[in-house]
Design a protein around this motif. Structure first.
Motif, PDB file in Angstrom:
ATOM      1  N   LEU A 128      -1.366  19.081 -11.076  1.00  0.00           N
ATOM      2  CA  LEU A 128      -1.706  17.705 -10.704  1.00  0.00           C
ATOM      3  C   LEU A 128      -0.923  16.741 -11.604  1.00  0.00           C
ATOM      4  O   LEU A 128      -1.495  16.038 -12.431  1.00  0.00           O
ATOM      5  CB  LEU A 128      -3.219  17.467 -10.842  1.00  0.00           C
ATOM      6  N   PRO A 129       0.404  16.686 -11.429  1.00  0.00           N
ATOM      7  CA  PRO A 129       1.219  15.886 -12.343  1.00  0.00           C
ATOM      8  C   PRO A 129       0.965  14.381 -12.260  1.00  0.00           C
ATOM      9  O   PRO A 129       1.350  13.650 -13.172  1.00  0.00           O
ATOM     10  CB  PRO A 129       2.658  16.229 -11.937  1.00  0.00           C
ATOM     11  N   LEU A 130       0.328  13.913 -11.203  1.00  0.00           N
ATOM     12  CA  LEU A 130       0.086  12.471 -11.065  1.00  0.00           C
ATOM     13  C   LEU A 130      -1.346  12.082 -11.417  1.00  0.00           C
ATOM     14  O   LEU A 130      -1.778  10.972 -11.114  1.00  0.00           O
ATOM     15  CB  LEU A 130       0.430  12.005  -9.646  1.00  0.00           C
ATOM     16  N   LYS A 131      -2.073  12.967 -12.091  1.00  0.00           N
ATOM     17  CA  LYS A 131      -3.451  12.659 -12.476  1.00  0.00           C
ATOM     18  C   LYS A 131      -3.462  11.370 -13.300  1.00  0.00           C
ATOM     19  O   LYS A 131      -2.661  11.196 -14.213  1.00  0.00           O
ATOM     20  CB  LYS A 131      -4.043  13.813 -13.285  1.00  0.00           C
ATOM     21  N   ASN A 132      -4.348  10.456 -12.926  1.00  0.00           N
ATOM     22  CA  ASN A 132      -4.498   9.139 -13.573  1.00  0.00           C
ATOM     23  C   ASN A 132      -3.350   8.165 -13.294  1.00  0.00           C
ATOM     24  O   ASN A 132      -3.240   7.145 -13.957  1.00  0.00           O
ATOM     25  CB  ASN A 132      -4.702   9.285 -15.086  1.00  0.00           C
ATOM     26  N   ILE A 133      -2.509   8.465 -12.328  1.00  0.00           N
ATOM     27  CA  ILE A 133      -1.445   7.556 -11.899  1.00  0.00           C
ATOM     28  C   ILE A 133      -1.926   6.852 -10.632  1.00  0.00           C
ATOM     29  O   ILE A 133      -2.448   7.489  -9.721  1.00  0.00           O
ATOM     30  CB  ILE A 133      -0.140   8.334 -11.586  1.00  0.00           C
ATOM     31  N   SER A 134      -1.738   5.543 -10.561  1.00  0.00           N
ATOM     32  CA  SER A 134      -2.140   4.787  -9.364  1.00  0.00           C
ATOM     33  C   SER A 134      -1.056   4.849  -8.310  1.00  0.00           C
ATOM     34  O   SER A 134       0.127   4.665  -8.611  1.00  0.00           O
ATOM     35  CB  SER A 134      -2.406   3.323  -9.728  1.00  0.00           C
ATOM     36  N   ILE A 135      -1.473   5.097  -7.073  1.00  0.00           N
ATOM     37  CA  ILE A 135      -0.576   4.988  -5.928  1.00  0.00           C
ATOM     38  C   ILE A 135      -1.147   3.920  -5.020  1.00  0.00           C
ATOM     39  O   ILE A 135      -2.340   3.907  -4.735  1.00  0.00           O
ATOM     40  CB  ILE A 135      -0.377   6.325  -5.186  1.00  0.00           C
ATOM     41  N   VAL A 136      -0.283   2.986  -4.594  1.00  0.00           N
ATOM     42  CA  VAL A 136      -0.712   1.845  -3.792  1.00  0.00           C
ATOM     43  C   VAL A 136      -0.022   1.913  -2.442  1.00  0.00           C
ATOM     44  O   VAL A 136       1.218   1.975  -2.372  1.00  0.00           O
ATOM     45  CB  VAL A 136      -0.359   0.513  -4.488  1.00  0.00           C
ATOM     46  N   GLY A 137      -0.811   1.898  -1.370  1.00  0.00           N
ATOM     47  CA  GLY A 137      -0.236   1.952  -0.036  1.00  0.00           C
ATOM     48  C   GLY A 137      -1.088   1.205   0.964  1.00  0.00           C
ATOM     49  O   GLY A 137      -2.220   0.803   0.671  1.00  0.00           O
ATOM     50  N   ASP A 138      -0.513   1.055   2.155  1.00  0.00           N
ATOM     51  CA  ASP A 138      -1.235   0.391   3.242  1.00  0.00           C
ATOM     52  C   ASP A 138      -1.531   1.354   4.382  1.00  0.00           C
ATOM     53  O   ASP A 138      -1.991   0.935   5.436  1.00  0.00           O
ATOM     54  CB  ASP A 138      -0.441  -0.815   3.761  1.00  0.00           C
ATOM     55  N   SER A 139      -1.270   2.653   4.156  1.00  0.00           N
ATOM     56  CA  SER A 139      -1.543   3.636   5.199  1.00  0.00           C
ATOM     57  C   SER A 139      -2.130   4.896   4.586  1.00  0.00           C
ATOM     58  O   SER A 139      -1.968   5.162   3.388  1.00  0.00           O
ATOM     59  CB  SER A 139      -0.274   3.977   5.982  1.00  0.00           C
ATOM     60  N   LEU A 140      -2.783   5.663   5.411  1.00  0.00           N
ATOM     61  CA  LEU A 140      -3.391   6.910   4.976  1.00  0.00           C
ATOM     62  C   LEU A 140      -2.322   7.859   4.443  1.00  0.00           C
ATOM     63  O   LEU A 140      -2.515   8.514   3.424  1.00  0.00           O
ATOM     64  CB  LEU A 140      -4.163   7.531   6.138  1.00  0.00           C
ATOM     65  N   ARG A 141      -1.165   7.915   5.102  1.00  0.00           N
ATOM     66  CA  ARG A 141      -0.119   8.851   4.671  1.00  0.00           C
ATOM     67  C   ARG A 141       0.402   8.498   3.282  1.00  0.00           C
ATOM     68  O   ARG A 141       0.754   9.388   2.513  1.00  0.00           O
ATOM     69  CB  ARG A 141       0.993   8.980   5.707  1.00  0.00           C
ATOM     70  N   ASP A 142       0.432   7.224   2.930  1.00  0.00           N
ATOM     71  CA  ASP A 142       0.849   6.834   1.576  1.00  0.00           C
ATOM     72  C   ASP A 142      -0.096   7.418   0.539  1.00  0.00           C
ATOM     73  O   ASP A 142       0.327   7.969  -0.477  1.00  0.00           O
ATOM     74  CB  ASP A 142       0.829   5.306   1.405  1.00  0.00           C
ATOM     75  N   GLY A 146       0.157  10.994  -2.469  1.00  0.00           N
ATOM     76  CA  GLY A 146      -0.073  10.949  -3.911  1.00  0.00           C
ATOM     77  C   GLY A 146      -1.300  11.713  -4.358  1.00  0.00           C
ATOM     78  O   GLY A 146      -1.283  12.363  -5.403  1.00  0.00           O
ATOM     79  N   THR A 147      -2.365  11.649  -3.560  1.00  0.00           N
ATOM     80  CA  THR A 147      -3.602  12.311  -3.996  1.00  0.00           C
ATOM     81  C   THR A 147      -3.452  13.827  -3.990  1.00  0.00           C
ATOM     82  O   THR A 147      -4.162  14.504  -4.730  1.00  0.00           O
ATOM     83  CB  THR A 147      -4.811  11.885  -3.131  1.00  0.00           C
ATOM     84  N   LYS A 148      -2.528  14.372  -3.211  1.00  0.00           N
ATOM     85  CA  LYS A 148      -2.265  15.810  -3.245  1.00  0.00           C
ATOM     86  C   LYS A 148      -1.870  16.255  -4.649  1.00  0.00           C
ATOM     87  O   LYS A 148      -2.060  17.405  -5.016  1.00  0.00           O
ATOM     88  CB  LYS A 148      -1.138  16.178  -2.278  1.00  0.00           C
ATOM     89  N   LEU A 149      -1.289  15.340  -5.422  1.00  0.00           N
ATOM     90  CA  LEU A 149      -0.840  15.650  -6.784  1.00  0.00           C
ATOM     91  C   LEU A 149      -1.721  14.985  -7.837  1.00  0.00           C
ATOM     92  O   LEU A 149      -1.326  14.875  -8.986  1.00  0.00           O
ATOM     93  CB  LEU A 149       0.616  15.234  -6.954  1.00  0.00           C
ATOM     94  N   GLY A 150      -2.899  14.495  -7.416  1.00  0.00           N
ATOM     95  CA  GLY A 150      -3.861  13.974  -8.369  1.00  0.00           C
ATOM     96  C   GLY A 150      -3.844  12.477  -8.585  1.00  0.00           C
ATOM     97  O   GLY A 150      -4.593  11.968  -9.416  1.00  0.00           O
ATOM     98  N   ALA A 151      -3.018  11.729  -7.864  1.00  0.00           N
ATOM     99  CA  ALA A 151      -2.940  10.276  -8.059  1.00  0.00           C
ATOM    100  C   ALA A 151      -4.235   9.588  -7.648  1.00  0.00           C
ATOM    101  O   ALA A 151      -4.984  10.086  -6.804  1.00  0.00           O
ATOM    102  CB  ALA A 151      -1.772   9.690  -7.262  1.00  0.00           C
ATOM    103  N   SER A 152      -4.483   8.427  -8.248  1.00  0.00           N
ATOM    104  CA  SER A 152      -5.638   7.589  -7.907  1.00  0.00           C
ATOM    105  C   SER A 152      -5.231   6.656  -6.769  1.00  0.00           C
ATOM    106  O   SER A 152      -4.337   5.832  -6.942  1.00  0.00           O
ATOM    107  CB  SER A 152      -6.065   6.773  -9.120  1.00  0.00           C
ATOM    108  N   PRO A 153      -5.873   6.758  -5.601  1.00  0.00           N
ATOM    109  CA  PRO A 153      -5.450   5.985  -4.431  1.00  0.00           C
ATOM    110  C   PRO A 153      -5.991   4.555  -4.406  1.00  0.00           C
ATOM    111  O   PRO A 153      -7.161   4.316  -4.708  1.00  0.00           O
ATOM    112  CB  PRO A 153      -6.020   6.790  -3.262  1.00  0.00           C
ATOM    113  N   HIS A 154      -5.102   3.630  -4.033  1.00  0.00           N
ATOM    114  CA  HIS A 154      -5.452   2.217  -3.877  1.00  0.00           C
ATOM    115  C   HIS A 154      -4.892   1.738  -2.537  1.00  0.00           C
ATOM    116  O   HIS A 154      -3.679   1.735  -2.336  1.00  0.00           O
ATOM    117  CB  HIS A 154      -4.866   1.383  -5.021  1.00  0.00           C
ATOM    118  N   LEU A 155      -5.782   1.332  -1.641  1.00  0.00           N
ATOM    119  CA  LEU A 155      -5.396   0.806  -0.338  1.00  0.00           C
ATOM    120  C   LEU A 155      -5.328  -0.706  -0.417  1.00  0.00           C
ATOM    121  O   LEU A 155      -6.260  -1.350  -0.913  1.00  0.00           O
ATOM    122  CB  LEU A 155      -6.426   1.210   0.724  1.00  0.00           C
TER     123      LEU A 155
END
Length: 190
Positions: A128-142, A146-155
């Motif tokens: 999970l190399p992106l654990k605690n990293i924010s990913i910001v997107g406007d779609s589910l695919r975005d 990122g969440t597949k690798l542990g990112a924190s999702p922000h819509l």
């Protein structure tokens, strides 16, 4: 030198930073920033965040615009950010269509893996190399990419965000009106 992991943010482009179009953003002239998005990026830059973009750009494979036009769009963004004190540290894009079955087209995580390799070389958790990293997107695919690798999702509710806000979002997804609202949230919690 790798940044502190909590200082890396991954942004989608169309619908988050610039206006999205159903017929694709095909030129420098069609690349129009969403109000306050560039100011938000500038605030994050000035606060020491490393900002990357992960964007699907299938218009290239569809023959709607060239690689040089894509670079011209990105140069426009960079030029507009500079006087605001903002920057984008890396731009990662997938030029393919779904039928190409590539690993870089979101919701697959290839672009996210590339970002992790470049900016998080010394991460101990390779699963999970992106654990605690924010990913910001406007779609589910975005968000899924990122969440597949542990990112924190922000819509964000700009672009297509208002259409997916009621979908089954990844666990822990936080919703924001726009990129500036996300920025204010991140700056208030850091």
């Amino acid at each position: 030198m790798s940044p502190k992991t909590s200082k890396l943010i991954i942004l989608d482009r169309d619908g988050v930073i610039n206006e999205d179009r159903d017929d694709y953003v095909k030129s420098r002239d069609e690349w129009i920033p969403i109000p306050n998005s560039l100011d938000a990026i500038a605030l994050l830059s000035q606060a020491g965040y490393v900002l990357t973009i992960a964007t699907n750009q299938s218009g290239i494979a569809r023959g709607l615009y060239s690689l040089s036009e894509l670079h011209a769009m990105h140069q426009k963004m960079i030029d507009l950010l500079k006087p605001l004190g903002g920057r984008i540290d890396g731009i990662f894009f997938c030029p393919h269509v779904d039928e190409d079955l590539c690993e870089c087209r979101k919701p697959k995580s290839g672009l996210m893996q590339e970002i992790a390799k470049r900016y998080l070389k010394d991460r101990a958790n390779l699963d999970l190399p992106l654990k605690n990293i924010s990913i910001v997107g406007d779609s589910l695919r975005d968000l899924v990419a990122g969440t597949k690798l542990g990112a924190s999702p922000h819509l964000v509710l700009t672009g297509k965000g208002h259409k997916v806000k009621d979908a089954e979002l990844p666990e822990g997804t936080k919703t924001h009106a726009d990129l500036m609202a996300f920025t204010k949230y991140i700056l208030s919690t850091s």
